[in-house]
Design an enzyme around this catalytic site. Structure first.
Site, short mmCIF file in Angstrom:
data_model
loop_
_atom_site.label_atom_id
_atom_site.label_comp_id
_atom_site.label_asym_id
_atom_site.label_seq_id
_atom_site.Cartn_x
_atom_site.Cartn_y
_atom_site.Cartn_z
CE LYS A 152 -1.95 2.84 2.75
NZ LYS A 152 -1.85 4.02 1.88
N GLY A 205 6.68 4.97 8.30
CA GLY A 205 5.86 6.17 8.38
C GLY A 205 6.08 6.85 9.71
CB SER A 206 4.17 9.49 11.36
OG SER A 206 2.90 8.89 11.32
CB THR A 207 6.57 7.95 15.96
OG1 THR A 207 7.92 7.86 15.46
CG2 THR A 207 6.50 7.27 17.31
N GLY A 210 2.52 4.51 13.42
CA GLY A 210 3.20 3.25 13.79
C GLY A 210 2.67 2.68 15.09
CD GLU A 227 13.15 0.65 9.43
OE1 GLU A 227 13.64 1.61 10.06
OE2 GLU A 227 13.74 -0.43 9.30
CB CYS A 261 13.05 8.75 8.46
SG CYS A 261 13.86 7.68 7.29
CD GLU A 354 10.14 12.65 11.59
OE1 GLU A 354 8.96 12.27 11.74
OE2 GLU A 354 11.01 11.97 11.04
P1 NAD Z 1 2.20 8.38 7.74
O1 NAD Z 1 2.49 7.64 8.98
O2 NAD Z 1 1.18 9.44 7.77
O3 NAD Z 1 1.76 7.38 6.57
C1 NAD Z 1 2.54 6.28 6.17
C2 NAD Z 1 1.66 5.25 5.50
O4 NAD Z 1 0.73 4.75 6.45
C3 NAD Z 1 0.83 5.79 4.35
O5 NAD Z 1 0.78 4.84 3.32
C4 NAD Z 1 -0.54 5.97 4.98
O6 NAD Z 1 -1.60 5.91 4.05
C5 NAD Z 1 -0.58 4.79 5.94
N1 NAD Z 1 -1.54 4.93 7.04
C6 NAD Z 1 -2.00 6.07 7.61
N2 NAD Z 1 -2.88 5.78 8.60
C7 NAD Z 1 -2.94 4.43 8.68
C8 NAD Z 1 -3.65 3.51 9.51
N3 NAD Z 1 -4.46 3.94 10.48
N4 NAD Z 1 -3.47 2.19 9.32
C9 NAD Z 1 -2.63 1.74 8.38
N5 NAD Z 1 -1.94 2.55 7.54
C10 NAD Z 1 -2.08 3.88 7.69
O7 NAD Z 1 3.63 8.92 7.27
P2 NAD Z 1 3.96 9.90 6.07
O8 NAD Z 1 3.46 11.24 6.42
O9 NAD Z 1 3.51 9.27 4.77
O10 NAD Z 1 5.57 9.84 6.09
C11 NAD Z 1 6.32 10.63 6.93
C12 NAD Z 1 6.79 9.87 8.15
O11 NAD Z 1 7.46 8.67 7.77
C13 NAD Z 1 7.80 10.61 8.98
O12 NAD Z 1 7.50 10.52 10.35
C14 NAD Z 1 9.11 9.90 8.69
O13 NAD Z 1 10.10 10.02 9.69
C15 NAD Z 1 8.66 8.52 8.50
N6 NAD Z 1 9.67 7.77 7.73
C16 NAD Z 1 10.44 6.86 8.39
C17 NAD Z 1 11.43 6.16 7.70
C18 NAD Z 1 12.31 5.15 8.38
O14 NAD Z 1 12.88 4.33 7.67
N7 NAD Z 1 12.43 5.15 9.68
C19 NAD Z 1 11.60 6.39 6.34
C20 NAD Z 1 10.79 7.33 5.71
C21 NAD Z 1 9.81 8.00 6.42
#
Ligand code: NAD
Length: 452
Positions: A152, A205-207, A210, A227, A261, A354
């Site tokens: 996804k 994605g975001s903490t 996560g 991650e 990130c 962040e």
């Molecule tokens: P996000 O957490 O908003 O979304 C990430 C993904 O999760 C998207 O595909 C989104 O549609 C999905 N999502 C959102 N709500 C969900 C739910 N309730 N259930 C399941 N899936 C859901 O993050 P973002 O804004 O797309 O990305 C930015 C964040 O990602 C930052 O915090 C960044 O630090 C982090 N990031 C971490 C790494 C790493 O390797 N540690 C790498 C890149 C980005």
């Protein structure tokens, strides 16, 4: 309809019918049906198919890079580098199906042998900042280990993932093994996390999201790797090669417009060289070329969306200590200038949260102990750097900073062959390198009696 934008202009580049929970169920069902056949493909044949896919990705590198830049606004040179890594990731894991080795363990009355078995259907949920790159870090080891997958992508950046689905099929990966499902996280992502036929979720994605994923996976006891976010420290000691460190520090946080990130978004500078270091950084920041992603000279593009720009701008109120500010184009894109805040206390909001944009906090420290204390004074632990010409000090400090990845006299974080991931609230598990295979296999232990 899902409108996919070019963040440099705000224009719609594509309209996509988004998937819903029923579509997610169907994708999971396809992956479940394909699993027994894919796991039964002989390791050498699976390796050959992955190598064909890697070659196909190499061949389509330029068109994928163009598409990634159009959808994210990132400079075309950066996208070319990323698509190179996507292909390299598949080349690397194509070598793995025949190297999923187990152990032979002598025990009383017989011997134990272990096998690395695939998990089944894995759900991969990825963000918008490095869309296909981060997906490849999950897909390649998952497929090498014999799993099938549902990917996804983020709603804002689905285009290269959809292209990947086509390329995988054309390269001979059987139908149902790779399934791309574009839809909202709150519906499609959630369904993947809660579905009983998904054995594992790998999330980047975001903490905050996560945390919800970890909780959502609990009901079905899914394997989870996460991650998440970061607030990495770039620690510059007085005995560093200051010119080199100052030339690199802006790139380490303004690359990908700070939407990284691993961004070194806290620069910790030894107090005795604090002002000198800022003076060295100033021309680098002011001369950063921010603009059109298809201009080969561009070093930084726009932010991903208007909403995200608003969020970033809120970290720089009227009274913020702006020490250096770069340029950004006017116009309809989601532009924000590279911004250096200094001096900042590690307790300030800009040093704790962040920001995920081109805003960096420069923080003074007194000595080695103080540098380590401040670097660790965060809930995150993803990446970081140490700049010093004293090798023993560099290694001493590297061992004590609570972070999954750290570089000495460099601001790089990620290599295909080495483990990547976070400590503390930056995540769970490791991607890349041989370590990623642990996240996509279970160990099965078989006892063989040798008694007569
Ligand atoms: P996000 O957490 O908003 O979304 C990430 C993904 O999760 C998207 O595909 C989104 O549609 C999905 N999502 C959102 N709500 C969900 C739910 N309730 N259930 C399941 N899936 C859901 O993050 P973002 O804004 O797309 O990305 C930015 C964040 O990602 C930052 O915090 C960044 O630090 C982090 N990031 C971490 C790494 C790493 O390797 N540690 C790498 C890149 C980005």
């Amino acid at each position: 309809m899902l409108e996919v934008l070019n963040p440099a202009t705000g224009e719609v580049v594509e309209r996509i019918e988004p998937a819903n929970a029923r579509d997610a169920d169907a994708a999971i069902a396809r992956a479940k049906e394909a699993f027994p056949k894919w796991r039964a493909v002989e390791p050498a044949d699976r390796a050959r198919l992955l190598r064909r896919l890697a070659n196909a990705l190499d061949a389509e590198k330029e068109s994928l890079a163009q598409l990634e830049s159009r959808n994210t606004g990132k400079p075309i040179g950066d996208s070319r580098g990323e698509m190179g890594m996507v292909a390299e990731t598949f080349h690397y894991y194509a070598g793995m199906p025949e190297r999923l080795l187990g152990d032979t363990i002598p025990v009383s009355g017989g011997v134990d042998v272990t096998f690395r078995e695939p998990l089944g259907v894995v759900g991969l949920i990825v963000p918008w900042n490095f869309p296909l790159t981060i997906a490849s870090w999950k897909m390649a080891p998952a497929l090498a280990a014999g799993n099938t997958l549902v990917l996804k992508p983020a709603e804002l950046t689905p285009l290269t993932a959809l292209e990947f689905g086509r390329i995988a099929l054309e390269a001979g990966i059987p139908e149902g093994v790779v399934n791309v499902c574009v839809g909202p996280g709150s519906e499609v992502g959630r369904r993947i996390v809660e579905h009983p036929d998904v054995a594992k979720v790998a999330f980047t994605g975001s903490t905050a999201v996560g945390r919800g994923i970890m909780a959502g996976a609990a009901d079905t006891i899914k394997r989870v790797t996460l991650e998440l976010g970061g607030k990495s420290a770039n620690v510059v000691f007085a005995d560093a090669d200051l010119e080199k460190a100052a030339a690199s520090a802006p790139v380490a946080v303004f690359g990908n417009a700070g939407q990284d990130c691993c961004a070194r978004s806290r620069i910790l500078v030894e107090r005795s060289i604090f002002d000198d270091f800022l003076s060295l950084m100033q021309p680098v920041v002011e001369n950063l070329r921010v603009g059109d992603q298809f201009d080969e000279a561009t070093e930084m593009g726009p932010l991903i969306s208007a909403d995200h720009r608003e969020k970033v701008a809120a970290y720089v109120p009227e009274d913020a200590p702006v020490a250096i500010r770069g340029k950004a184009p006017e116009g309809n894109g989601f532009w924000y200038p590279p911004t250096v805040l200094a001096p900042v206390s590690n307790d300030d909001r800009a040093a704790r949260e962040e920001i995920f944009g081109p805003v960096v906090a420069v923080i003074p420290f007194d000595d080695e102990e103080d540098a380590i204390r401040q670097a660790n004074d965060t809930v995150y632990g993803l990446s970081g750097s140490i700049w010093t010409e004293n090798g023993a000090k560099a290694l001493r400090v590297a061992r004590r900073i609570e972070t999954g990845v750290i570089s000495i006299n460099s601001n790089t974080s990620v290599r295909v062959a080495t483990p990547f991931g976070g400590m503390k609230q930056s995540g769970v598990g490791r991607e890349l390198g041989p370590h990623a295979l642990d996240a996509y296999t279970e160990v099965k232990n078989v006892y063989i009696s040798t008694e007569g």
